[in-house]
Design a protein around this motif. Sequence first.
Motif, PDB file in Angstrom:
ATOM      1  N   LEU A   1      -0.409  -3.252  -4.257  1.00 13.54           N
ATOM      2  CA  LEU A   1      -1.540  -2.244  -4.757  1.00 13.54           C
ATOM      3  C   LEU A   1      -1.272  -2.276  -6.332  1.00 13.54           C
ATOM      4  O   LEU A   1      -0.210  -2.415  -6.810  1.00 13.54           O
ATOM      5  CB  LEU A   1      -1.135  -0.658  -4.196  1.00 13.54           C
ATOM      6  CG  LEU A   1      -1.625  -0.450  -2.935  1.00 13.54           C
ATOM      7  CD1 LEU A   1      -1.186   1.003  -2.724  1.00 13.54           C
ATOM      8  CD2 LEU A   1      -3.137  -0.686  -2.814  1.00 13.54           C
TER       9      LEU A   1
ATOM     10  N   PRO B   1      -7.019   2.940  -7.694  1.00 17.00           N
ATOM     11  CA  PRO B   1      -6.074   2.132  -6.992  1.00 17.00           C
ATOM     12  C   PRO B   1      -7.099   0.758  -6.338  1.00 17.00           C
ATOM     13  O   PRO B   1      -8.141   1.015  -6.171  1.00 17.00           O
ATOM     14  CB  PRO B   1      -5.660   2.865  -5.685  1.00 17.00           C
ATOM     15  CG  PRO B   1      -6.728   3.964  -5.427  1.00 17.00           C
ATOM     16  CD  PRO B   1      -7.562   4.180  -6.995  1.00 17.00           C
TER      17      PRO B   1
ATOM     18  N   GLY C   1      -7.067  10.983  -6.838  1.00 19.96           N
ATOM     19  CA  GLY C   1      -8.107  10.448  -6.342  1.00 19.96           C
ATOM     20  C   GLY C   1      -8.209   9.508  -5.445  1.00 19.96           C
ATOM     21  O   GLY C   1      -6.979   8.919  -5.184  1.00 19.96           O
TER      22      GLY C   1
ATOM     23  N   LEU D   1      -6.799   4.612  -0.217  1.00 18.11           N
ATOM     24  CA  LEU D   1      -5.738   4.374  -1.097  1.00 18.11           C
ATOM     25  C   LEU D   1      -6.049   5.540  -2.098  1.00 18.11           C
ATOM     26  O   LEU D   1      -7.167   5.872  -2.247  1.00 18.11           O
ATOM     27  CB  LEU D   1      -6.015   3.005  -1.899  1.00 18.11           C
ATOM     28  CG  LEU D   1      -6.034   1.640  -0.777  1.00 18.11           C
ATOM     29  CD1 LEU D   1      -6.412   0.282  -1.928  1.00 18.11           C
ATOM     30  CD2 LEU D   1      -4.714   1.426  -0.440  1.00 18.11           C
ATOM     31  N   ALA D   2      -4.981   5.785  -2.859  1.00 17.55           N
ATOM     32  CA  ALA D   2      -5.153   6.728  -3.755  1.00 17.55           C
ATOM     33  C   ALA D   2      -4.213   6.702  -4.983  1.00 17.55           C
ATOM     34  O   ALA D   2      -3.505   5.916  -5.002  1.00 17.55           O
ATOM     35  CB  ALA D   2      -4.497   8.259  -2.992  1.00 17.55           C
ATOM     36  N   LEU D   3      -4.748   7.328  -6.071  1.00 18.95           N
ATOM     37  CA  LEU D   3      -3.855   7.297  -7.166  1.00 18.95           C
ATOM     38  C   LEU D   3      -3.252   8.487  -7.573  1.00 18.95           C
ATOM     39  O   LEU D   3      -4.155   9.380  -8.019  1.00 18.95           O
ATOM     40  CB  LEU D   3      -4.799   6.867  -8.494  1.00 18.95           C
ATOM     41  CG  LEU D   3      -3.923   6.165  -9.511  1.00 18.95           C
ATOM     42  CD1 LEU D   3      -3.315   4.837  -9.375  1.00 18.95           C
ATOM     43  CD2 LEU D   3      -4.849   6.185 -11.028  1.00 18.95           C
TER      44      LEU D   3
ATOM     45  N   PRO E   1      -0.609   3.739  -7.734  1.00 23.19           N
ATOM     46  CA  PRO E   1      -1.618   3.554  -6.372  1.00 23.19           C
ATOM     47  C   PRO E   1      -0.785   3.585  -5.078  1.00 23.19           C
ATOM     48  O   PRO E   1       0.513   3.105  -5.083  1.00 23.19           O
ATOM     49  CB  PRO E   1      -1.762   2.085  -6.520  1.00 23.19           C
ATOM     50  CG  PRO E   1      -0.871   1.601  -7.555  1.00 23.19           C
ATOM     51  CD  PRO E   1      -0.387   2.430  -8.413  1.00 23.19           C
TER      52      PRO E   1
END
Lengths: 210, 109
Positions: free
Chosen positions: A117, A124, B53, B72-74, B79
């Motif tokens: 990632l 992301p 997010g 997926l997230a930040l 990430p």
Amino acid sequence: MPPFFSCARRRVDLDRTRELLRRVGSEHAPEVLGELLAEAAREELEVPRVIERVCGSHGRLRCVILGTMKQRSGAGRFLMVRCGEQRILLPAESVVRILGSVALTPIPGAAPEVLGLAQVEGEPLAVLDLGRIVGEVPMAGSMAPVVVEARSGFGNEVLGLAVEEAVRLLEVEPESLSEAPPGLPASEAVVVDGVGAVILDLARLAEGTA
Amino acid sequence: MKRFVLFEDEASRWAVPEEAVASVEALGRRVLVRLRSGDGLLGERVVGRKKGGERPLGPVLSHFLPRGVTALALVGGMPVPVVDPGHPPERLLAGEEGEQGQREKGGVR
């Protein structure tokens, strides 16, 4: 039912559409395909217009079918990238941006094609090793030299494709296209500057064709 | 923006939607993130509860990422994969025997 729904020189591969619809769990695959054919027979519409009409608000169905669409009309614009010895063309409209090397965080349990990632402008991004997908030597390490951020064609899905080099943008004439070699997630093959290249079919990645 | 419970196992950082988390307990030297679904997720430590997010996976990334990851997230500037609280990745699931064993050793606080 013919294998291709062809209209205004654009083609939808019906067999692949049916298979993809089945994979995304749509029970309506036969009806959707039937309607596509009927609409195409009734009116000389551009294929994307027919798909819009038939799928209406079913965004996922629309994306699946559009993902199997082969554009044969006029010249197509592509970004040529290189992974090892393999040259790969990415449809230009699917490319969001080209990034320099990015730091990657591994994801345990992911397929070996997943490098990790990354964080790109506050979002992301999952980065896949495109070389590995097309049978080249896998990349090593926690940095990818060049990452092409691309839309998969399924809704808003965006992914990163790690490549060794982003070579250049080019136009491909439809008459220069030929069958892609089997086993690759590619829709067609083409010769560029005397060297063979394949056109990546991002929708086929969802089928695990590699 | 959504709130997540962020935790680490030995290999990675994971995010779970906060609304799906019933409790977080210490389990010996590890942590047990107990979900409302009844499942428990084992980790090394909880990083915190943070906003982030989210970017849901489409069919291509679903094909390549582990089962049990939905997005997926930040979160906290990193990430991270987002765990599906309904069907979490098997590698994170706390087995009943393991959890019971830790309890018998007095590990659960």
